[in-house]
Design a protein around this motif. Structure first.
Motif: not given
Length: 376
Positions: A114, A134-135, A138-139, A142, A145-146
């Motif tokens: 991401v 959150f972004w 995820a980067s 991941l 984050a999932l």
């Protein structure tokens, strides 16, 4: 002598009443049987009738241009409608399938990444800071984050898959309804005469007026509400495909739902504009943003062009019909419910208004008669 005549008359009356009861029972049984046999196809046939009524003016003009060849005109319109339905559906479905395959392959290979968020995300009001965190997670990780979102994914995943399957069945129903509409257009004259004859037999001259009102209402809602929604969806889908938005078919379905229930499509297009600004060049993002804003605002000038005059329907009726129809019958109910509820609203309102006017006229006549008697 009189008692014997009375007895024979009673027996004759009972025999005739029994015979009439048997006949009525057989007719009711036959009608019920026919209804049960045709019930699985009732929605499809009704939607085909609505399509035929909505596009009849265009069919009539094209028929005149082709020298009165009704069957040829109906065939051309049916083929054109199928192309307009199936080509965008295939492209959007293929985009959704390709996106799912790509993400699935990347997840299995461990290569799914991401891109990090832009610092501009922090400045967004209310959601900026938590969305940025959150972004960023995820980067960087991941999987974490999932796993953080797994409860939400489980909660909405199954309904989403069910909705996707329902959309596929809905497309098949649309195809059959379009074919039925083509058959009805090819026999439009006989169908119109039959509708007027049935309405006149049931309600006299009032029935004929109700048929005219029903036709005007169906055209108004089908073109002014559903037609505009389809146009907005097609234009938005074109933008999604050109820019390469992942899962374009899903976003197009959400745009269609919002457009039908009369909510601003910018609610879906806005986040996609943000995504495009974060992943593509500035020029591409600006063009897509302008295009999306025009698509969202297009209903303001498309509705006056397509919606008939004098058959205004409150937006609340359309909203309730669309949502109720979708809950009841899936994607085809989204369209069918809006038209049927709007039609019921207009017809019931017209009958009620007519009855009130008649009561007022009778009361006025009685007052005038009483006044004339008093004066004499």
């Amino acid at each position: 002598m009189n008692s014997s005549n009375q007895s024979s008359n009673d027996k004759l009356f009972i025999a005739r009443a029994l015979e009439a009861t048997i006949h009525i029972g057989l007719v009711v049984l036959l009608l019920y049987w026919c209804f049960k046999i045709g019930q699985p196809f009732l929605q499809i046939i009704l939607w085909g009738i609505i399509i035929a009524v909505a596009i009849y003016p265009g069919y009539d003009r094209l028929k005149s241009a082709l020298g009165g060849r009704g069957r040829l005109t109906a065939t051309l319109i049916t083929l054109l409608a199928l192309i307009v339905l199936l080509v965008p559906t295939y492209m959007l479905s293929q985009s959704l399938i390709d996106t799912a395959k790509e993400y699935s392959a990347n997840i299995e290979a461990g290569t799914l990444t991401v891109p990090p968020p832009s610092e501009r995300v922090r400045s967004w009001p209310v959601i900026g800071e938590p969305f940025y965190k959150f972004w960023s997670l995820a980067s960087n990780n991941l999987g974490a984050a999932l796993s953080k979102m797994s409860p939400q994914l489980k909660k909405f995943g199954i309904p989403l898959l069910s909705a996707a399957a329902g959309a596929g069945v809905g497309i098949l129903k649309f195809v059959v309804s379009i074919i039925i509409a083509g058959v009805l257009l090819a026999n439009a004259a006989g169908g119109g005469q039959a509708a007027r004859a049935i309405a006149k037999r049931l309600a006299g001259e009032r029935g004929t007026r109700v048929v005219k009102l029903a036709g005007a209402t169906v055209r108004s809602v089908a073109l002014g509400i559903l037609g505009v929604a389809l146009i907005q969806t097609l234009l938005a889908s074109l933008g999604f495909l050109l820019v390469g938005v992942p899962g374009a078919g899903l976003w197009a379905l959400l745009v269609l739902i919002l457009a039908v229930v009369q909510l601003p499509t910018i609610l879906v297009l806005g986040p996609i504009i943000v995504y495009v600004f974060s992943t593509t060049s500035a020029m591409t993002a600006v063009v897509f943003a302008i295009w999306s804003i025009l698509v969202s605002a297009s209903d303001t000038f498309l509705k006056p062009l397509l919606m008939g005059r004098g058959v205004d329907v409150p937006m609340l009726v359309i909203l309730l019909g669309a949502i109720g129809g979708m809950i009841l019958s899936g994607i085809i109910g989204l369209f069918l419910g809006a038209v049927v509820l709007a039609l019921g609203y207009k017809v019931f309102g017209a009958l009620l208004t007519e009855d009130v006017l008649k009561d007022d006229e009778i009361a006025s006549d009685k007052v005038q008669e009483a006044g004339s008697v008093t004066s004499t």
